[in-house]
Design an enzyme around this catalytic site. Structure first.
Site, mmCIF file in Angstrom:
data_model
loop_
_atom_site.group_PDB
_atom_site.id
_atom_site.type_symbol
_atom_site.label_atom_id
_atom_site.label_comp_id
_atom_site.label_asym_id
_atom_site.label_seq_id
_atom_site.Cartn_x
_atom_site.Cartn_y
_atom_site.Cartn_z
ATOM 1 N N VAL A 19 -11.825 21.159 -76.651
ATOM 2 C CA VAL A 19 -13.066 20.913 -77.773
ATOM 3 C C VAL A 19 -13.150 19.538 -78.241
ATOM 4 O O VAL A 19 -11.967 18.763 -78.201
ATOM 5 C CB VAL A 19 -12.621 21.780 -79.024
ATOM 6 C CG1 VAL A 19 -13.681 21.939 -79.978
ATOM 7 C CG2 VAL A 19 -12.356 23.313 -78.565
ATOM 8 N N GLY A 56 -13.459 9.868 -78.514
ATOM 9 C CA GLY A 56 -14.578 8.830 -78.497
ATOM 10 C C GLY A 56 -14.282 7.463 -77.636
ATOM 11 O O GLY A 56 -15.095 6.620 -77.676
ATOM 12 N N GLY A 75 -13.814 7.831 -74.116
ATOM 13 C CA GLY A 75 -14.505 7.761 -72.583
ATOM 14 C C GLY A 75 -15.439 6.909 -72.247
ATOM 15 O O GLY A 75 -16.292 6.564 -73.073
ATOM 16 N N CYS A 123 -18.723 8.637 -73.032
ATOM 17 C CA CYS A 123 -18.704 9.290 -74.343
ATOM 18 C C CYS A 123 -19.508 8.341 -75.311
ATOM 19 O O CYS A 123 -19.182 7.114 -75.127
ATOM 20 C CB CYS A 123 -17.233 9.675 -74.717
ATOM 21 S SG CYS A 123 -17.228 10.451 -76.251
ATOM 22 N N THR A 183 -19.381 9.395 -78.637
ATOM 23 C CA THR A 183 -19.209 9.741 -79.934
ATOM 24 C C THR A 183 -18.823 8.806 -81.154
ATOM 25 O O THR A 183 -19.295 8.972 -82.188
ATOM 26 C CB THR A 183 -17.701 10.684 -79.859
ATOM 27 O OG1 THR A 183 -17.913 11.581 -78.904
ATOM 28 C CG2 THR A 183 -17.101 11.188 -81.042
ATOM 29 N N ARG A 184 -18.362 7.577 -80.606
ATOM 30 C CA ARG A 184 -18.314 6.662 -81.699
ATOM 31 C C ARG A 184 -19.477 6.007 -82.258
ATOM 32 O O ARG A 184 -19.572 5.512 -83.321
ATOM 33 C CB ARG A 184 -17.212 5.467 -81.121
ATOM 34 C CG ARG A 184 -15.862 6.006 -81.002
ATOM 35 C CD ARG A 184 -14.817 5.071 -80.513
ATOM 36 N NE ARG A 184 -13.689 5.693 -80.195
ATOM 37 C CZ ARG A 184 -12.475 5.049 -79.873
ATOM 38 N NH1 ARG A 184 -12.646 3.698 -79.357
ATOM 39 N NH2 ARG A 184 -11.303 5.582 -79.427
ATOM 40 N N GLY A 200 -11.838 10.389 -66.280
ATOM 41 C CA GLY A 200 -12.870 10.770 -65.502
ATOM 42 C C GLY A 200 -13.068 9.698 -64.836
ATOM 43 O O GLY A 200 -13.655 9.823 -63.466
ATOM 44 N N ARG A 229 -26.130 20.365 -82.590
ATOM 45 C CA ARG A 229 -25.248 19.577 -81.649
ATOM 46 C C ARG A 229 -25.861 18.205 -81.584
ATOM 47 O O ARG A 229 -27.162 17.962 -81.367
ATOM 48 C CB ARG A 229 -24.960 19.877 -80.310
ATOM 49 C CG ARG A 229 -24.285 21.277 -80.329
ATOM 50 C CD ARG A 229 -24.286 21.752 -79.002
ATOM 51 N NE ARG A 229 -23.183 21.042 -77.944
ATOM 52 C CZ ARG A 229 -21.990 21.430 -77.678
ATOM 53 N NH1 ARG A 229 -21.624 22.561 -78.024
ATOM 54 N NH2 ARG A 229 -21.266 20.583 -77.242
ATOM 55 N N GLU A 255 -23.309 13.273 -77.442
ATOM 56 C CA GLU A 255 -22.374 12.546 -77.697
ATOM 57 C C GLU A 255 -21.747 12.149 -76.217
ATOM 58 O O GLU A 255 -20.755 11.723 -76.041
ATOM 59 C CB GLU A 255 -21.215 13.032 -78.522
ATOM 60 C CG GLU A 255 -21.727 13.202 -79.946
ATOM 61 C CD GLU A 255 -20.756 13.420 -80.898
ATOM 62 O OE1 GLU A 255 -19.568 13.593 -80.639
ATOM 63 O OE2 GLU A 255 -21.001 14.238 -82.114
ATOM 64 N N SER A 279 4.793 -1.103 -60.034
ATOM 65 C CA SER A 279 4.790 -2.490 -60.312
ATOM 66 C C SER A 279 5.342 -3.036 -62.092
ATOM 67 O O SER A 279 6.067 -3.589 -62.286
ATOM 68 C CB SER A 279 3.513 -3.500 -60.178
ATOM 69 O OG SER A 279 3.704 -4.924 -60.278
#
Length: 360
Positions: free
Chosen positions: A144, A195, A197, A200, A202-203, A253, A292, A295, A320
């Protein structure tokens, strides 16, 4: 895990109690703001380094897993990563047909003892978890975006009560307080990152999140918590920073996007990579978005070949990093690692390869 920052003269200070001369914004640290300090080392070869980690019921050779994204992780990716010693995640289903297909994959993977994490939504978390476990699943992720909802904890408690033998992952979250709530509820593993990614938004849309390195440092103050550092990974060194701060493994991802094993075809040298909250994803999965916010974004990324080369590159960078800190395994690395604050401009100007200046 390490919370030590180098402050000069051979001295260190523990985060968050950093002296002002470090100029470190305590709750504003991302992977571009720090480096690891080189240390006196008895590790004479990177061959001496062991990057393996115990994660739930799995023993991984490399502490990396796929994000639960439909453009990144499907059955082929999961099988391939298992062979490479990493971990794949099966994304959430949004329709009965999708869920039926996911259960068939779960049964097949379980019969062949293929490591996998199975994602469930919040609305039907217990029911979906029940069916996955019945088909052999050992790890379930309640996936979620707003992991701070108390309802997630309620669902996790129900699943753990019914199936005490399985591991429950929940998220996404990014603060100490929510981490504490998860631990108190008995959630086994926390997915940390809001937020950050590459797909993404979201931010920008919700102006919510915590820079990822600070989020890890903050969550690990809760002690005795298993953490997945989700997203924000661009370079192999970012994995090292996340682990040094206390994460047990990283989820990504973008580092997998465009590889042979990702779902979808190569068209004109590119493959599609998209966020799970993108308009394209919602449309394809029949998700109504009246209430929704969009995002996530969708993009084309260059085809970059087989995923084994990604895993090999990141594993080599991690070995390394361990060696520079004088560590031969993850525990030693987290005990020995020391951060030094550099600021983002220093990273851009000095840490990245530069073209030589022509003085003629």
């Amino acid at each position: 895990m390490s919370h030590k920052f180098y402050i000069g003269g051979g001295k260190t200070a523990d985060w968050p109690n950093l002296p002002t001369q470090t100029f470190a914004p305590v709750m504003g640290l991302n992977y571009r703001n720090v480096l690891l300090l080189q240390q006196v080392s008895e590790v004479s070869s990177r061959n001496q380094v062991d990057t393996s980690v115990n994660f739930g019921p799995f023993k991984l050779k490399v502490p990396i897993m796929t994000a639960a994204m439909d453009s990144v992780s499907g059955e082929l990716m999961i099988r391939t990563l298992h062979d490479l010693g990493a971990l794949g995640t099966l994304p959430r289903a949004h329709t009965e047909i999708e869920f039926k297909d996911n259960l068939a994959i779960c049964k097949s993977l379980s019969e062949e003892n293929i490591s996998c994490v199975y994602s469930v939504g919040l609305a039907n978390a217990t029911e979906e978890a029940n069916k996955y476990v019945s088909n052999g699943a050992k790890v379930v992720l309640i996936d979620v975006a707003q992991g701070g909802m108390k309802k997630i904890v309620e669902q996790a408690i129900k699943i753990k009560k019914k199936f005490p033998e399985i591991y429950v992952i929940a998220g996404s979250i990014c603060t100490y307080d929510v981490t504490r709530m998860y631990i108190d509820a008995g959630i086994d593993i926390i997915k940390l990152g809001v937020g950050n990614g590459s797909a993404c938004d979201t931010r920008q849309q919700a102006s919510t999140g915590t820079p990822q390195l600070s989020a890890i440092l903050d969550a690990t103050l809760a002690k005795d918590v298993t953490i997945i550092a989700d997203a924000g990974i661009k370079y192999p060194g970012d994995v090292a920073l996340a682990l040094a701060a206390g994460a047990d493994l990283v989820m990504s991802g973008s580092i997998f996007a465009g590889t042979t094993e990702t779902p979808g075809r190569v068209i004109n040298g590119v493959k599609t990579y998209r966020g799970q909250a993108s308009a394209e994803y919602m449309k394809d999965h029949g998700i109504k978005k009246a209430h929704r916010s969009i995002e996530g974004i969708s993009m084309n990324v260059p085809y970059k070949g087989d995923v084994k080369y990604v895993i090999e590159n990141f594993a080599a960078g991690l070995r390394s990093a361990f060696s520079y800190s004088g560590a031969t395994n993850l525990k030693e690395f987290q005990d020995r690692a020391i951060f030094q604050y550099i600021g983002e401009n220093t990273f851009t100007r000095e840490s990245l390869p530069q073209l030589p200046v022509n003085l003629q």
